[in-house]
Design a protein around this motif. Structure first.
Motif, short mmCIF file in Angstrom:
data_model
loop_
_atom_site.label_atom_id
_atom_site.label_comp_id
_atom_site.label_asym_id
_atom_site.label_seq_id
_atom_site.Cartn_x
_atom_site.Cartn_y
_atom_site.Cartn_z
N LEU A 5 21.20 12.28 99.34
CA LEU A 5 21.89 12.65 98.10
C LEU A 5 21.57 11.72 96.94
O LEU A 5 21.69 10.49 97.06
CB LEU A 5 23.40 12.67 98.35
N ALA A 6 21.15 12.31 95.81
CA ALA A 6 20.99 11.60 94.53
C ALA A 6 20.05 10.41 94.62
O ALA A 6 20.23 9.42 93.90
CB ALA A 6 22.37 11.15 94.02
N LYS A 7 19.05 10.51 95.45
CA LYS A 7 18.04 9.44 95.53
C LYS A 7 17.07 9.51 94.35
O LYS A 7 16.53 8.49 93.91
CB LYS A 7 17.25 9.56 96.84
N GLY A 31 12.01 13.17 92.79
CA GLY A 31 12.97 14.04 93.46
C GLY A 31 13.52 13.40 94.72
O GLY A 31 12.86 12.58 95.36
N SER A 32 14.74 13.76 95.06
CA SER A 32 15.38 13.19 96.25
C SER A 32 14.78 13.72 97.54
O SER A 32 14.85 13.07 98.57
CB SER A 32 16.88 13.50 96.25
N ASP A 33 14.20 14.94 97.48
CA ASP A 33 13.80 15.64 98.70
C ASP A 33 15.04 15.82 99.58
O ASP A 33 15.06 15.49 100.76
CB ASP A 33 12.70 14.88 99.43
N PHE A 34 16.08 16.36 98.95
CA PHE A 34 17.39 16.49 99.61
C PHE A 34 17.33 17.48 100.77
O PHE A 34 16.94 18.63 100.61
CB PHE A 34 18.44 16.95 98.60
N HIS A 35 17.71 16.99 101.96
CA HIS A 35 17.88 17.82 103.14
C HIS A 35 19.26 17.58 103.76
O HIS A 35 19.87 18.51 104.27
CB HIS A 35 16.83 17.48 104.21
#
Length: 221
Positions: free
Chosen positions: A189-191, A180-184
Motif C-alpha cells: 500500500l502507498a509505496k 508505482g506501488s505495484d499494489f497486490h
C-alpha cells in the motif's frame, strides 16, 4: 494543493496474484491521502481461464470488473482511471499502458499475441503511453527503447538497486519516468505513485501530466 495518484495497482477479483478487493483498495488509498488510482490489472496468460487463453478478447467484461467495481466505489472525491499491465505469450516482460479506454480492449483483438512494436504503434494511434514496468527484475528483457514512451523507475515490489538501474536506463534513452506501488496486497500500500499540483479527472489530463513530467515521484521503501 498536492494530489497523489497510484499508477500501478492490481485488484483481487481480476489479477490472480491480487489479494484485495476493489472496494477495500479505494478505502485504503483514501485513508493514505491519495486522490486516485490507475487500475492496471494483469492482461497476461496468467489472468484468463485456460479455455480462453487463445481468445482473451472474449473475456473483457471479466477483465474490466475490477476497474468498474473500483470506479463505482470511488465516489465523487476519488478518481479511478483504466490502465493495463500487458504481458505477451512466452515472455516475462510487462508493459503499463496509460490512457486506454474500454474500446481499446473490446476491439483490440488478442493483445497477448501482439508484440512490442505493434502494441506501441496501436497505442500511438489511440494517443496512449507505454511504459516498461520494473525492467531490471530477474528474467525480464529490456525492450527496444524505440517501442516505449517511458520506464517505471520506481516499483514498490522491486529492490532499490534495480529501481536505480531502471532510472539510469530511462535517462540514457531519454524516456519518460513513472513510479508505482505495484499494489497486490496491503503490504504494498502507498509505496509509489506520483504527486501533482493538478487534480486529474480524465485520461486526457492524466496523459498531459505524464508527458509534461510535472510531478514528483513517490518512493517509499
Amino acid at each position: 494543493m498536492e494530489y497523489k495518484y497510484e499508477m500501478h495497482c492490481h485488484t483481487g477479483c481480476v489479477s490472480r496474484c491480487g489479494r484485495v478487493e476493489p472496494e477495500e483498495i479505494v478505502k485504503l488509498y483514501k485513508e493514505k491521502g491519495y486522490s486516485g488510482i490507475v487500475v492496471t490489472d494483469h492482461y497476461s496468460p496468467m489472468t484468463f481461464k485456460v479455455s480462453r487463453l487463445a481468445c482473451p478478447q472474449k473475456e473483457i467484461d471479466f477483465y474490466l470488473s475490477g476497474y468498474r467495481r473500483m470506479k463505482k466505489a470511488a465516489g465523487d472525491d476519488f478518481d479511478v482511471f483504466l490502465g493495463v499491465e500487458l504481458r505477451h505469450y512466452f515472455t516475462a516482460n510487462d508493459y503499463l499502458i496509460y490512457g486506454i479506454d474500454e474500446d481499446f480492449l473490446y476491439n483490440g483483438g488478442n493483445l497477448l499475441n501482439v508484440w512490442e512494436k505493434e502494441v506501441f504503434e496501436r497505442s500511438k494511434e489511440k494517443g496512449c503511453l507505454v511504459f516498461q514496468a520494473h525492467p531490471f527484475r530477474t528474467g525480464i528483457r529490456r525492450c527496444n527503447p524505440d517501442y516505449i514512451d517511458g520506464v517505471e523507475v520506481f516499483n514498490g515490489k522491486t529492490e532499490k538497486s534495480l529501481n536505480e538501474k531502471a532510472l539510469d536506463w530511462a535517462k540514457e534513452n531519454n524516456k519518460l519516468i513513472v513510479s508505482g506501488s505495484d499494489f497486490h496486497t496491503v503490504k504494498n500500500l502507498a509505496k509509489g505513485g506520483i504527486i501533482t499540483n493538478k487534480k486529474m479527472k480524465d485520461n486526457s489530463e492524466l496523459l498531459t501530466v505524464l508527458k509534461s513530467q510535472d510531478f514528483k515521484l513517490i518512493e517509499n521503501y
